[in-house]
Design a protein around this motif. Structure first.
Motif, PDB file in Angstrom:
ATOM      1  N   GLU A   1      44.656  41.406  42.477  1.00 57.14           N
ATOM      2  CA  GLU A   1      45.281  40.682  41.365  1.00 57.14           C
ATOM      3  C   GLU A   1      45.970  39.423  41.865  1.00 57.14           C
ATOM      4  OE1 GLU A   1      47.810  43.645  39.605  1.00 57.14           O
ATOM      5  OE2 GLU A   1      46.142  45.042  39.390  1.00 57.14           O
ATOM      6  N   LEU A   2      45.392  38.814  42.891  1.00 54.26           N
ATOM      7  CA  LEU A   2      46.009  37.647  43.533  1.00 54.26           C
ATOM      8  C   LEU A   2      45.956  36.414  42.634  1.00 54.26           C
ATOM      9  CD1 LEU A   2      44.524  38.050  47.107  1.00 54.26           C
ATOM     10  CD2 LEU A   2      46.825  38.662  46.335  1.00 54.26           C
ATOM     11  N   LEU A   3      47.068  35.696  42.578  1.00 50.83           N
ATOM     12  CA  LEU A   3      47.144  34.434  41.848  1.00 50.83           C
ATOM     13  C   LEU A   3      47.009  33.248  42.793  1.00 50.83           C
ATOM     14  CD1 LEU A   3      50.119  35.258  39.464  1.00 50.83           C
ATOM     15  CD2 LEU A   3      47.685  35.275  38.927  1.00 50.83           C
ATOM     16  N   VAL A   4      47.444  33.433  44.037  1.00 52.79           N
ATOM     17  CA  VAL A   4      47.348  32.382  45.056  1.00 52.79           C
ATOM     18  C   VAL A   4      46.839  32.982  46.357  1.00 52.79           C
ATOM     19  CG1 VAL A   4      49.172  30.939  44.088  1.00 52.79           C
ATOM     20  CG2 VAL A   4      49.740  32.658  45.777  1.00 52.79           C
TER      21      VAL A   4
ATOM     22  N   ARG B   1      44.879  46.522  44.722  1.00 57.84           N
ATOM     23  CA  ARG B   1      45.812  46.174  43.636  1.00 57.84           C
ATOM     24  C   ARG B   1      46.932  45.241  44.089  1.00 57.84           C
ATOM     25  NH1 ARG B   1      46.691  51.793  40.310  1.00 57.84           N
ATOM     26  NH2 ARG B   1      44.503  52.184  39.910  1.00 57.84           N
ATOM     27  N   LEU B   2      46.599  44.355  44.991  1.00 57.59           N
ATOM     28  CA  LEU B   2      47.595  43.423  45.528  1.00 57.59           C
ATOM     29  C   LEU B   2      47.759  42.229  44.594  1.00 57.59           C
ATOM     30  CD1 LEU B   2      46.449  43.447  49.234  1.00 57.59           C
ATOM     31  CD2 LEU B   2      48.417  44.639  48.244  1.00 57.59           C
ATOM     32  N   ALA B   3      48.987  41.895  44.292  1.00 53.89           N
ATOM     33  CA  ALA B   3      49.277  40.735  43.465  1.00 53.89           C
ATOM     34  C   ALA B   3      49.837  39.588  44.296  1.00 53.89           C
ATOM     35  CB  ALA B   3      50.259  41.106  42.358  1.00 53.89           C
ATOM     36  N   GLN B   4      50.414  39.920  45.451  1.00 53.34           N
ATOM     37  CA  GLN B   4      51.030  38.912  46.300  1.00 53.34           C
ATOM     38  C   GLN B   4      50.913  39.334  47.756  1.00 53.34           C
ATOM     39  OE1 GLN B   4      55.186  38.465  45.493  1.00 53.34           O
ATOM     40  NE2 GLN B   4      55.331  36.530  46.571  1.00 53.34           N
ATOM     41  N   LEU B   5      50.685  38.357  48.610  1.00 52.67           N
ATOM     42  CA  LEU B   5      50.581  38.618  50.047  1.00 52.67           C
ATOM     43  C   LEU B   5      51.481  37.669  50.809  1.00 52.67           C
ATOM     44  CD1 LEU B   5      46.709  38.893  50.359  1.00 52.67           C
ATOM     45  CD2 LEU B   5      48.342  40.760  50.486  1.00 52.67           C
TER      46      LEU B   5
ATOM     47  N   SER C   1      38.518  40.091  53.624  1.00 53.32           N
ATOM     48  CA  SER C   1      38.122  40.425  52.268  1.00 53.32           C
ATOM     49  C   SER C   1      39.354  40.813  51.463  1.00 53.32           C
ATOM     50  CB  SER C   1      37.115  41.580  52.245  1.00 53.32           C
ATOM     51  OG  SER C   1      36.741  41.840  50.899  1.00 53.32           O
ATOM     52  N   LEU C   2      39.588  40.041  50.416  1.00 55.97           N
ATOM     53  CA  LEU C   2      40.686  40.300  49.490  1.00 55.97           C
ATOM     54  C   LEU C   2      40.134  40.515  48.080  1.00 55.97           C
ATOM     55  CD1 LEU C   2      43.075  37.485  50.757  1.00 55.97           C
ATOM     56  CD2 LEU C   2      43.211  39.931  51.260  1.00 55.97           C
TER      57      LEU C   2
ATOM     58  N   SER D   1      36.814  38.471  42.156  1.00 52.87           N
ATOM     59  CA  SER D   1      37.509  39.394  41.248  1.00 52.87           C
ATOM     60  C   SER D   1      39.018  39.410  41.466  1.00 52.87           C
ATOM     61  CB  SER D   1      36.926  40.808  41.369  1.00 52.87           C
ATOM     62  OG  SER D   1      35.570  40.825  41.031  1.00 52.87           O
ATOM     63  N   ASN D   2      39.575  38.228  41.548  1.00 54.59           N
ATOM     64  CA  ASN D   2      41.021  38.031  41.571  1.00 54.59           C
ATOM     65  C   ASN D   2      41.387  37.138  40.415  1.00 54.59           C
ATOM     66  OD1 ASN D   2      42.586  39.192  43.997  1.00 54.59           O
ATOM     67  ND2 ASN D   2      40.686  38.465  44.916  1.00 54.59           N
ATOM     68  N   GLN D   3      42.622  36.698  40.358  1.00 55.78           N
ATOM     69  CA  GLN D   3      43.087  35.817  39.281  1.00 55.78           C
ATOM     70  C   GLN D   3      43.463  34.451  39.822  1.00 55.78           C
ATOM     71  OE1 GLN D   3      46.064  37.817  36.897  1.00 55.78           O
ATOM     72  NE2 GLN D   3      45.045  39.774  37.173  1.00 55.78           N
ATOM     73  N   LEU D   4      42.749  34.001  40.858  1.00 55.42           N
ATOM     74  CA  LEU D   4      43.017  32.708  41.472  1.00 55.42           C
ATOM     75  C   LEU D   4      42.656  31.595  40.509  1.00 55.42           C
ATOM     76  CD1 LEU D   4      41.460  33.444  44.962  1.00 55.42           C
ATOM     77  CD2 LEU D   4      43.884  33.338  44.413  1.00 55.42           C
TER      78      LEU D   4
END
Length: 70
Positions: free
Chosen positions: A43-46, A21-25, A38-39, A63-66
């Motif tokens: 919920e990653l945007l970038v 459930r990561l949105a930012q790293l 593996s990410l 399955s992210n939001q890139l």
């Protein structure tokens, strides 16, 4: 949620953060020896920054939001 990598050793070779459930790293620049990342299913945007010399053999960003990979 946001994950900081200050506690990971720079010699880390494999990192699997699937379905966390990561949105930012933060940056992966200190992980020079990383070969497996593996990410997936977050919920990653970038994409976080990687060291210029890192030689990934496996990368899963599914399955992210890139929207783009710069």
């Amino acid at each position: 949620s946001h994950l900081q990598f200050l506690s990971f050793p720079s010699t880390l070779i494999q990192l699997d953060l699937t379905d966390c459930r990561l949105a930012q790293l933060t940056s992966f620049k200190s992980l020079l020896h990383l070969t497996y990342l593996s990410l997936a299913s977050n919920e990653l945007l970038v994409l976080p920054e990687l060291h210029a010399d890192v030689r990934l053999k496996y990368l899963n960003l599914s399955s992210n939001q890139l929207s783009s990979l710069d």
